[in-house]
Write an enzyme that holds these catalytic residues in place. Structure first.
Site, PDB file in Angstrom:
ATOM      1  N   GLU B 318       0.867  -1.193   0.000  1.00  0.00           N
ATOM      2  CA  GLU B 318       0.000   0.000   0.000  1.00  0.00           C
ATOM      3  C   GLU B 318       0.894   1.231   0.000  1.00  0.00           C
ATOM      4  O   GLU B 318       0.749   2.145   0.820  1.00  0.00           O
ATOM      5  CB  GLU B 318      -0.909  -0.013   1.231  1.00  0.00           C
ATOM      6  CG  GLU B 318      -1.699  -1.322   1.347  1.00  0.00           C
ATOM      7  CD  GLU B 318      -2.484  -1.466   2.656  1.00  0.00           C
ATOM      8  OE1 GLU B 318      -2.039  -0.918   3.667  1.00  0.00           O
ATOM      9  OE2 GLU B 318      -3.524  -2.138   2.646  1.00  0.00           O
ATOM     10  N   CYS B 414     -10.068   0.254   8.504  1.00  0.00           N
ATOM     11  CA  CYS B 414      -9.497   1.542   8.889  1.00  0.00           C
ATOM     12  C   CYS B 414     -10.187   2.706   8.189  1.00  0.00           C
ATOM     13  O   CYS B 414     -10.346   3.774   8.767  1.00  0.00           O
ATOM     14  CB  CYS B 414      -7.998   1.566   8.627  1.00  0.00           C
ATOM     15  SG  CYS B 414      -7.524   1.273   6.944  1.00  0.00           S
TER      16      CYS B 414
END
Lengths: 651, 651
Positions: B318, B414
């Site tokens: 990521e 998240c």
């Protein structure tokens, strides 16, 4: 319609271009690979392949080392040696090969079983993991080597070994109660057994291929059965536990072949499988399997084939993706897959006598297959991208599989020996000797003798293909021979001209071949002219990766831009729609090769790294003319690391 | 120059556009997420986050379940609730939050330690795996929640809990012989402790942040030391054993921050870290750390930032890739990363008073952050691509992380609570109240009271931003206030016009802000006109992925083409260089939004699937005009699955 196989003894490649490659294979690749198999290449990962055979034979102590399919490297080397000996006898090389064959024979078990991984490391696990463990794959390669060595030298030693191996496999596998109802995770045995069948005429081998093919993908699924039987253990865990068992499409085993709509899964597996199926379909006159071949070929060739003859558009699983998904930079396009594609095309040609298969074969040969090996014969590409931006390779993991320059021998070394064996057996691809005609598929310079009934047709192809438009075919038979020559008219050529002894031939072509039936006399000369203007190639509108872009092709060769000639930022180069091309002879590394130039445009700016990332106006002074230099793509990355791209902006 | 924080009690968002989002957060997101935290969403993976606290508090029996950072979801929810209560009191919601806070307090250990994973599952392993296990990260989020709840409600209960936690951490970490010389694998504690420092003025918290920042990346490396100490065990094995320990650049710990030249590694970690560092640099007057912030911001904003305000151009890790490597389809661009980018920008603004930071903040907010949530408030993007071709997503594994439509709550959840907390605390981003001036960064409609010395400046921003060009700022203070208003002039606006009580203001801007010093009187009215013509945006010439392409922007909003309006094959659409744009009001789903149309060209052909994959000539009849309809990118994928692309061919 029966098809013979070209006797490679009676075919000498004299092609100035591919002949050099054959010489490179003889002088560099085969010796280098022999050193590699014997762990004598300091900078490469050890292969251990020969040592594994020594250990299995009891000639040496130690542990098996290498991939579970390490044996196949030895087999492919032997096959390359066999074909090379046909081209040019070499008693020392033959002696070395004989010794390897004795070693292989010594490593064979009494019951015919032959595989060093299982013999040395896991003798209790024989045939317990077909999905993952390549036993039948390795067997297939050794069978191919045995056939080749017999055909090349007349020596039966390895042929006998592989017949014993094939008999053992035929004993183990089949529908019987005490047999295993399995089939290979990695196809190869199918195409190999078909070759063995052709040489031995033993029908059990053909029937076994048929069993493997028809059993594939049936329910309950054999991969699951054996997985459960061995306690759910797995050899490969790269993509999670037992992924090869679970992802059945990876090995074209998710459903019966007859129900598969598209080319799918691991690209090498797919073309190897289909090579065997096409051979089987023809020799068993199986119309249903022929339909399977046509359907799957068409899906592959019309929706999943790169302009380079590459297949397998993704790294994950070295696999096909889906129709029209053909990214240029993250592509896999394994060298071996294009070799397998040539093999599949060869078998389709034998069945269909349709030049579309030869067109694809030629595309694969002159682009990806040749491109897989450096001009020095010592460095190889496993992955063959159509676009490379070296600066990003080490940072963005979508490029983890891409190398900007060819590497020496690989840990998983399937590609180098595969390239060697295909380049040494080119004769099998040049001609398809059918009963009705001698089909000439590739215009590789060579002289050959081909049996026509009880007579022998001698012919000689010469020219400077793929660089020059003129090809000459001369008849050398001392006695006249009545036969048809079927000359392929390449798809890239709009206006081929054929003349026989100076007189234009005007007969119509059938399925892309011009048929000339005649009582061929010594001295007869066919002159073929295949005009090779530089051509612009466009993608199907469904290929989003090439929208607005153009590729350059001349003859069968796809061209590319390299940073060495054109500077950085190849993405900022434009080829105007009306630009004219100049083809010219290269120098140095490109001697005897044709390069291409055109006036193009570069859209960029001074010191872009000092400018903002996104800006609201096109700055006016960003267009400047620049000469674009295109090189044949197969010889990119021979001048160190740099950007490369095939598809260029047009407009 | 001291900076105050906007008291969110004294700021009411009245923006017709973002106000709706705040209402959505209040009415839908917060209740939905509360259900999710309590495992009441049938179709989503269980969260177990509240239950984990119950177990840790001894109120319930059971095992910990979820990610090692599951606690942070509760903390982010609490923070969102706190800011939401500022906007609109809700006694029932506050009561629920109070109960959660009591539960959190009950889960805290006597020594101040607070983390349900370790308390329940591995009490002996506290602080043994900072690299991988998010203890300090979770602590940071709970500290943020504690600060927010105190600021929102005046209640000290959670603030006391997190001070005790911070004191514990301060006790455990530091240069002392009996302390751990570590720092977090996932930064967050730094920015949280800076906020706690601002509220408590406890200097130990600032010193601890400084310690964490300066210790980061030093040798011998703490990640290696603790790895060896715990016997080389690893929590995460996704990319191989202990990859988070080994790939230190992933968490910006490969070298000291002062030596890092580029934005690198996990994008969320990077912006969280830099948010804390920028806050620290300002409050400790640390010029060296300020230089670090400038250097790393510049690399990110000038070379690694998408036009959408997205960062992190690859799925693997990521993470950032390298300069100018900004692929549109394989991009990651996590929603949380753009939220973190807004936080980083806010702290840079406080330090630098330069509108470039607000330009990026606005870009992130109105594009990726809003785009991360569906218009229904119940579906979320984790990954925010700039181009999607749904047909290929399930086949090519380079797209494994990409979803064609927003998903409900995630296993690793998240993003949804992060979007909720940023949308409820918008006031912190709208204004930067500095001693010298009140900086107005975003033209979000609101009314606010800001302290100026001992006086209070009341002002009201209204308009229809980002749809309409006119913004009004009215002064409501009963008593005149002498102060400077610094009005941001957006980078996307070429010719802003500002008038005060009808008289044009002609003073010059400094660092992108127009400063107006005056004794502000009730009734004073600033009229700001930011003309919003549709603008063409181009990429830096070094961004190869957008060469020859153009993006459309109006105001801060980036637009895109969707299949729902433009059909399939978006890659075959061309926007002529001279095309004119029509902006118009949308209907239905797009009510109160401005859409854009232009006459374009489609280059394709009838039934392309019946044509060859590669062809030698451009067929003449392939161009046809087609109206192109552009929608604001943030609201793509609200009409089911379809192609989408921001960058359109131009020419």
């Amino acid at each position: 319609m029966s098809v013979m196989e070209v006797d490679l003894h009676k075919l000498k490649v004299s092609d100035p271009f591919l002949g050099q490659y054959q010489q490179l294979v003889r002088d560099v690749v085969i010796p280098y690979q022999w050193d590699a198999l014997n762990d004598r290449i300091a900078e490469a990962d050890p292969s251990h392949a020969i040592e594994n055979f020594r250990i299995a034979a009891g000639h040496s102590q130690g542990e098996f080392y290498g991939m579970v399919f390490q044996d196949s490297d030895v087999a492919k080397w032997l096959e390359a040696v066999a074909w090379s000996l046909c081209q040019k006898p070499d008693s020392e090389l033959e002696k070395t090969a004989d010794e390897v064959i004795e070693l292989v024979a010594a490593a064979q078990c009494d019951d015919g079983y032959l595989n060093t991984y299982f013999t040395v490391k896991a003798p209790q696990e024989r045939w317990t993991n077909l999905a993952e463990c390549h036993e039948l794959y390795c067997a297939g390669h050794m069978i191919e080597a045995g056939v080749a060595f017999f055909q090349a030298t007349g020596k039966r030693r390895l042929l006998d070994v592989v017949c014993k191996l094939a008999d053992h496999i035929d004993h183990v596998f089949g529908p019987g109660e005490n047999q295993l109802q399995g089939y290979p995770g990695h196809p190869e045995i199918e195409l190999a057994l078909m070759r063995l069948f052709e040489v031995t005429q033993e029908p059990r081998y053909l029937h076994l291929v048929n069993y493997f093919v028809e059993q594939r993908g049936t329910q309950p699924h054999y991969y699951d059965i054996e997985y459960e039987k061995r306690g759910n253990t797995s050899y490969w865990n790269i993509h999670g536990p037992a992924w090869m068992v679970k992802d059945k499409a990876y090995s074209q085993a998710h459903q019966p072949l007859a129900e598969q709509p598209t080319a799918i899964g691991h690209a090498v597996r797919f073309v190897y499988l289909m090579t065997g199926v096409a051979h089987l379909a023809r020799l068993s006159n199986d119309e249903a399997k022929r339909e399977d071949c046509l359907r799957l070929w068409n899906n592959m060739a019309q929706r999943q084939l790169y302009i380079t003859g590459g297949i397998g558009s993704q790294s994950s699983g070295e696999a096909f993706s889906c129709d029209y998904d053909l990214p240029n930079d993250t592509v896999y396009a394994e060298s071996c897959a294009s070799i397998g594609l040539m093999m599949f095309a060869r078998r389709m040609l034998e069945m269909e006598a349709d030049s579309q298969y030869a067109d694809v074969m030629e595309r694969a040969l002159y682009n990806t297959v040749l491109g897989g090996m450096a001009l020095d014969g010592k460095h190889f590409f496993y992955v063959n991208p159509l676009e490379v931006h070296p600066k990003s390779l080490n940072f963005n993991h979508i490029y983890d599989h891409v190398k900007p320059v060819r590497q020496r021998w690989f840990g998983c070394a399937c590609c180098p020996p595969n390239i060697a064996r295909v380049l040494t057996s080119l004769g099998h691809y040049i001609y398809t000797p059918r009963e009705d005609a001698l089909y000439i598929n590739l215009y590789v310079g060579n002289s050959a003798e081909v049996a026509v009934g009880n007579e022998t047709l001698r012919l000689r192809i010469s020219g400077e293909f793929p660089w020059q438009e003129k090809v000459t075919i001369a008849i050398d038979s001392a006695q006249p021979v009545q036969h048809t020559l079927a000359l392929r008219l390449p798809d890239w050529c709009d206006a081929p001209q054929i003349s026989l002894n100076g007189v234009p031939v005007t007969s119509e072509a059938r399925k892309g071949y011009l048929h000339i039936n005649r009582r061929w006399l010594e001295g007869d000369t066919l002159t073929l002219t295949f005009p090779m203007p530089v051509r612009r190639v466009y993608g199907n509108p469904l290929v989003r990766h090439v929208a607005g872009k153009v590729a350059i092709q001349r003859g069968p060769l796809v061209y590319c831009l390299e940073q060495a000639d054109n500077g950085e930022e190849l993405h900022n180069l434009w080829l105007p729609e009306n630009a004219t091309f100049t083809a010219f002879d290269g120098k140095g590394l490109f001697a005897h090769k044709v390069l291409i130039q055109a006036e193009g445009v570069k859209q960029t700016s001074d010191k872009p790294e000092q400018q903002s990332l996104w800006h609201y106006d096109r700055s006016p002074a960003t267009r400047q003319t620049q000469t674009l230099t295109f090189i044949p793509w197969f010889c990119w990355a021979n001048r160190g690391e740099g950007e490369m791209r095939i598809w260029v902006n047009e407009g």
